[in-house]
Design a protein around this motif. Structure first.
Motif, PDB file in Angstrom:
ATOM      1  N   VAL A 114       1.009  -1.246   0.151  1.00  0.00           N
ATOM      2  CA  VAL A 114      -0.192   0.170   0.117  1.00  0.00           C
ATOM      3  C   VAL A 114       0.911   1.288  -0.142  1.00  0.00           C
ATOM      4  O   VAL A 114       0.652   2.284  -0.744  1.00  0.00           O
ATOM      5  CB  VAL A 114      -1.150  -0.142   1.326  1.00  0.00           C
ATOM      6  CG1 VAL A 114      -1.677   1.567   1.295  1.00  0.00           C
ATOM      7  CG2 VAL A 114      -2.038  -1.150   1.062  1.00  0.00           C
ATOM      8  N   ARG A 115       2.005   1.157   0.871  1.00  0.00           N
ATOM      9  CA  ARG A 115       2.829   2.509   0.872  1.00  0.00           C
ATOM     10  C   ARG A 115       3.549   2.585  -0.412  1.00  0.00           C
ATOM     11  O   ARG A 115       3.449   3.756  -0.931  1.00  0.00           O
ATOM     12  CB  ARG A 115       4.083   1.956   1.797  1.00  0.00           C
ATOM     13  CG  ARG A 115       3.486   1.838   3.241  1.00  0.00           C
ATOM     14  CD  ARG A 115       4.668   1.681   4.140  1.00  0.00           C
ATOM     15  NE  ARG A 115       5.652   2.693   4.339  1.00  0.00           N
ATOM     16  CZ  ARG A 115       5.523   3.757   5.098  1.00  0.00           C
ATOM     17  NH1 ARG A 115       4.608   3.832   5.974  1.00  0.00           N
ATOM     18  NH2 ARG A 115       6.465   4.582   5.317  1.00  0.00           N
ATOM     19  N   HIS A 116       3.896   1.466  -1.236  1.00  0.00           N
ATOM     20  CA  HIS A 116       4.247   1.620  -2.514  1.00  0.00           C
ATOM     21  C   HIS A 116       3.381   2.399  -3.843  1.00  0.00           C
ATOM     22  O   HIS A 116       3.617   3.301  -4.452  1.00  0.00           O
ATOM     23  CB  HIS A 116       4.723   0.357  -3.005  1.00  0.00           C
ATOM     24  CG  HIS A 116       6.411   0.138  -2.418  1.00  0.00           C
ATOM     25  ND1 HIS A 116       6.907  -1.002  -2.792  1.00  0.00           N
ATOM     26  CD2 HIS A 116       6.902   0.647  -1.517  1.00  0.00           C
ATOM     27  CE1 HIS A 116       8.175  -1.024  -2.047  1.00  0.00           C
ATOM     28  NE2 HIS A 116       8.010  -0.135  -1.222  1.00  0.00           N
ATOM     29  N   MET A 117       2.147   1.772  -3.348  1.00  0.00           N
ATOM     30  CA  MET A 117       1.150   2.356  -4.396  1.00  0.00           C
ATOM     31  C   MET A 117       0.769   3.821  -3.934  1.00  0.00           C
ATOM     32  O   MET A 117       0.579   4.953  -5.011  1.00  0.00           O
ATOM     33  CB  MET A 117      -0.294   1.776  -4.133  1.00  0.00           C
ATOM     34  CG  MET A 117      -0.324   0.459  -4.780  1.00  0.00           C
ATOM     35  SD  MET A 117      -1.885  -0.432  -4.829  1.00  0.00           S
ATOM     36  CE  MET A 117      -2.271  -0.889  -3.098  1.00  0.00           C
ATOM     37  N   LEU A 118       0.923   4.364  -2.915  1.00  0.00           N
ATOM     38  CA  LEU A 118       0.656   5.762  -2.353  1.00  0.00           C
ATOM     39  C   LEU A 118       1.794   6.473  -2.842  1.00  0.00           C
ATOM     40  O   LEU A 118       1.602   7.680  -3.095  1.00  0.00           O
ATOM     41  CB  LEU A 118       0.471   5.913  -1.103  1.00  0.00           C
ATOM     42  CG  LEU A 118      -0.807   5.106  -0.384  1.00  0.00           C
ATOM     43  CD1 LEU A 118      -0.894   5.131   1.083  1.00  0.00           C
ATOM     44  CD2 LEU A 118      -2.014   6.162  -0.780  1.00  0.00           C
ATOM     45  N   ALA A 119       2.922   6.010  -2.761  1.00  0.00           N
ATOM     46  CA  ALA A 119       4.171   6.709  -3.138  1.00  0.00           C
ATOM     47  C   ALA A 119       4.110   6.851  -4.661  1.00  0.00           C
ATOM     48  O   ALA A 119       4.413   7.967  -5.461  1.00  0.00           O
ATOM     49  CB  ALA A 119       5.411   5.993  -2.805  1.00  0.00           C
ATOM     50  N   ASP A 120       3.711   5.839  -5.443  1.00  0.00           N
ATOM     51  CA  ASP A 120       3.685   5.893  -6.837  1.00  0.00           C
ATOM     52  C   ASP A 120       2.462   6.988  -7.365  1.00  0.00           C
ATOM     53  O   ASP A 120       2.896   7.782  -8.271  1.00  0.00           O
ATOM     54  CB  ASP A 120       3.039   4.715  -7.588  1.00  0.00           C
ATOM     55  CG  ASP A 120       4.374   3.670  -7.586  1.00  0.00           C
ATOM     56  OD1 ASP A 120       5.194   4.101  -7.395  1.00  0.00           O
ATOM     57  OD2 ASP A 120       4.046   2.421  -7.744  1.00  0.00           O
TER      58      ASP A 120
END
Length: 387
Positions: free
Chosen positions: A287-293
């Motif tokens: 989820v963190r990676h999706m938010l960062a993206d």
């Protein structure tokens, strides 16, 4: 200038817009406008009172002077909450204000531009037809001169906002079809004219002003309604593909940018509030990676949109930049919103949350204002890539 590189007057205007949206466009009303497919004219009128429809009108006609960056910012802010308000604002400031300023006759400017600034006068585009999309020069709707009038017959499709507008800004054929680009005219047609029939289309998104099929059966308008006056007869193609076309591309980019920002903000907050396995889901790496993206992609979209607007305000060549912004921002905004919907899981799919509206609205962005395929052709041609 703030950390985002925005000029002081844009910073102040953005703050004003966010206070306006919180007060006049709360989420529950935006949901109601979308669900009931209604246009909140009272909100549009309040934008007029703030002077925001005058951002594309010169001071001599009652506006505040052309400021494309400010106009694009207002579009972004409005569309982050409601397309019902954002689209109508574009119909006033851009479809009416910019086009009339650039290609109308002086008499038309003095008659109509003060009304854009002081009343929020709107026009709806009447370009597409049942068998005509990207190839607009092939329109079949005709306008035949009889004395001081034009008699109009034919059909238009995808006329968004036609019922809430003062005029349909229609591309019609005023000469032999064989001379494809030389016998086209732009005509201002009142939508309540005798002989006009409108059929509403049930679109997935872009609720508010409505989208219509329109038929013209011996509709009569004065020749003075030709954009550019009588001298504008047969000159519609040059007026259609003029400088305003570059601005139209970033209008759509700004719409997509606003939708994406609403989605990113909602997903960002949801991920911090939603608890699973004893912790907020924002602590989960995927989820963190999706938010960062989505944050990163959004920032790239913002920079491209406002760079193109700044070039136009500086009277610099911008055709390739606006095509690139339109292509990249609209395609990327779609990806951003769909990722944000994934972050919210099932809640991103139900009507009680705004995410499903963002999805419905963003899906049309790569199509509006020239499809992504058209923009790729434009970019290759403008950058002089050999055929």
């Amino acid at each position: 200038m703030n950390a985002a590189g925005e000029a002081d007057h844009i910073v102040m205007l953005r703050d004003t817009m966010r206070r306006f949206i919180d007060k006049e466009m709360p989420r529950e009303l935006a949901q109601k406008w979308d669900k009931e497919n209604v246009f909140p004219r009272d909100v549009h009128d309040k934008l007029v009172e703030l002077g925001l429809t005058g951002l594309t009108v010169a001071e001599e006609y009652g506006g505040s002077g052309r400021d494309i960056t400010a106009t694009i910012m207002v579009i972004e802010e409005l569309c982050s909450r409601s397309m019902a308000v954002g689209c109508a604002y574009i119909q006033s400031t851009c479809y009416a204000g910019l086009n009339i300023s650039e290609v109308a006759s002086e008499e038309q400017r003095r008659t109509l531009l003060p009304r854009v600034a002081s009343e929020g006068l709107m026009v709806a585009y009447g370009f597409s037809e049942p068998d005509v999309g990207a190839d607009l020069a092939s329109v079949r709707t005709t306008a035949v001169r009889e004395g001081d009038e034009l008699v109009i017959n034919g059909n238009k499709r995808f006329c968004s906002g036609a019922k809430i507008s003062e005029y349909i800004y229609a591309l019609v054929r005023t000469g032999p079809v064989e001379e494809k680009y030389r016998n086209l005219s732009l005509v201002l047609i009142p939508p309540d004219s005798e002989g006009i029939e409108m059929t509403a289309q049930d679109t997935m998104g872009l609720k508010g002003g409505g989208t219509f099929d329109i038929s013209f059966d011996d509709v009569r308008v004065p020749v003075s309604n030709v954009v550019g006056g009588e001298e504008g007869l047969g000159q519609g193609w040059s007026k259609l593909v003029g400088p305003g076309l570059d601005i139209e591309k970033i209008e759509v980019a700004a719409m997509a940018l606003g939708i994406a920002r609403g989605a990113v903000n909602d997903a960002w907050n949801y991920a911090q509030e939603r608890v699973q396995f004893g912790k907020p889901i924002c602590t989960i790496q995927s989820v963190r990676h999706m938010l960062a993206d989505v944050k990163t992609k959004f920032e790239a979209c913002r920079l491209m949109t406002y760079n193109a607007a700044a070039l136009i305000d500086a009277n610099q060549p911008a055709a390739a930049d606006t095509s690139m912004a339109k292509l990249f921002v609209c395609d990327t905004a779609r990806d951003i919103v769909l990722t944000c919907q994934q972050i919210m899981g099932a809640y991103g799919y139900v009507r009680d949350f705004d995410m499903q509206r963002y999805v419905r609205d963003v899906l049309v962005m790569p199509i509006l204002g020239g499809s992504s395929a058209i923009q790729r052709n434009n970019i290759a041609n403008l950058l002089k890539l050999p055929r």
